[in-house]
Design an enzyme around this catalytic site. Structure first.
Site, PDB file in Angstrom:
ATOM      1  N   HIS A  73      87.642  71.179  53.726  1.00 39.61           N
ATOM      2  CA  HIS A  73      86.468  71.207  54.594  1.00 39.61           C
ATOM      3  C   HIS A  73      85.164  71.310  53.809  1.00 39.61           C
ATOM      4  O   HIS A  73      84.085  71.201  54.393  1.00 39.61           O
ATOM      5  CB  HIS A  73      86.585  72.329  55.640  1.00 39.61           C
ATOM      6  N   ASP A 118      94.104  72.290  54.234  1.00 36.11           N
ATOM      7  CA  ASP A 118      92.727  72.521  53.795  1.00 36.11           C
ATOM      8  C   ASP A 118      92.643  72.684  52.280  1.00 36.11           C
ATOM      9  O   ASP A 118      92.382  73.770  51.764  1.00 36.11           O
ATOM     10  CB  ASP A 118      92.161  73.747  54.517  1.00 36.11           C
ATOM     11  N   SER A 208      84.161  79.604  50.851  1.00 36.59           N
ATOM     12  CA  SER A 208      85.174  78.600  51.164  1.00 36.59           C
ATOM     13  C   SER A 208      85.570  77.842  49.913  1.00 36.59           C
ATOM     14  O   SER A 208      84.735  77.525  49.073  1.00 36.59           O
ATOM     15  CB  SER A 208      84.652  77.596  52.175  1.00 36.59           C
TER      16      SER A 208
END
Length: 259
Positions: A73, A118, A208
């Site tokens: 992402h 992911d 992230s």
């Protein structure tokens, strides 16, 4: 970023990232951020030499000296890409010793659609001469207490950090994590960690793509997770959700060989 709403991906900008949040233990509403940092520690120079900061606002780890493992992402697809700058070799992003290298290619996990899978790889124009972080190839290390680190926000809604922060988070079972997130959790592709009873320690926006790791039987760091998403940061009842690296170890290795 870490998802805020998938529950949200933990990103600092348009694509996601996460940071260490060690916050007050009271519940948080959508309109109110938690108290400022009340704990957590700054990482020492050289403590986690494999850590990389990415210019889109995500973290990552050196899978190889010229390949960064991050979250899917955090990138917008696969192909040639010279727009990303990776910063490594320092805990202080403003240090004159920081090594900055441009990307040449990005490989996003095949089939990634925003749920599960992911992970992504970023090929660098030249190596960053730092130790790499090996990845788990079995579920043997998906237990115990993990370390997370990042330059993301130190509180929900906070700003990105100049210095690398670190924290420890314990494993949370699939059953306990599912009680928080229901069908949003892809249990065979994700692993949860944190303090669901009390909250207070977590990754957050800007972390992230960064690694969740622990020591293996040889007392060496091994990556078991990739910062992915969670509901807010450090909220009671909601642990952090991480890509389960061992599930994708073979696919990651195969993809790296093509870069």
């Amino acid at each position: 970023m870490k998802h805020f709403l998938r529950a949200l991906k933990r990103c600092s900008v348009a694509v996601a990232t996460v940071a260490i949040a060690v916050v007050g233990l009271q519940p948080v509403t959508a309109s109110a951020a938690p108290n400022p940092v009340v704990g957590g520690t700054r990482a020492a120079q050289g403590e986690f030499p494999f850590m990389v900061r990415l210019s889109m606002g995500c973290g990552g780890a050196l899978y190889a000296q010229d390949i960064v493992l991050t979250a899917a992402h955090c990138v917008s697809g696969s192909g040639n890409n010279t727009s990303i700058t990776a910063t490594g070799g320092v805990v202080d992003l403003q240090s004159s010793s920081a090594v900055k290298v441009r990307s040449t290619k990005v490989l996003q996990a095949p089939g990634y659609n925003g749920t599960g899978k992911d992970w992504a790889l970023i090929k660098l124009a030249q190596p960053i001469n730092q130790p790499t972080l090996k990845i788990a190839t079995t579920t043997a290390y998906n237990q115990g207490t993990f370390t997370v680190a990042g330059w993301g926000a130190n509180r929900e809604g906070g700003s990105q950090q100049r210095y690398l922060l670190k924290a420890n988070v314990p494993f949370v079972s699939d059953a306990a994590c599912r009680s928080a997130y229901g069908n949003e959790l892809v249990a065979n592709e994700e692993i949860c960690a944190g303090y669901p009873d009390t909250g207070g320690v977590d990754t957050c926006q800007g972390d992230s793509g960064g690694p969740m790791f622990r020591k293996d039987n040889a007392d060496e760091w091994i990556q078991v997770g990739i910062v992915s998403w969670g509901y807010g940061c450090a909220r009671p009842g909601y642990p952090g959700v991480y890509t389960e690296v061992s599930t994708f170890a073979s696919a990651i290795a195969s993809a790296a060989r093509t870069l």
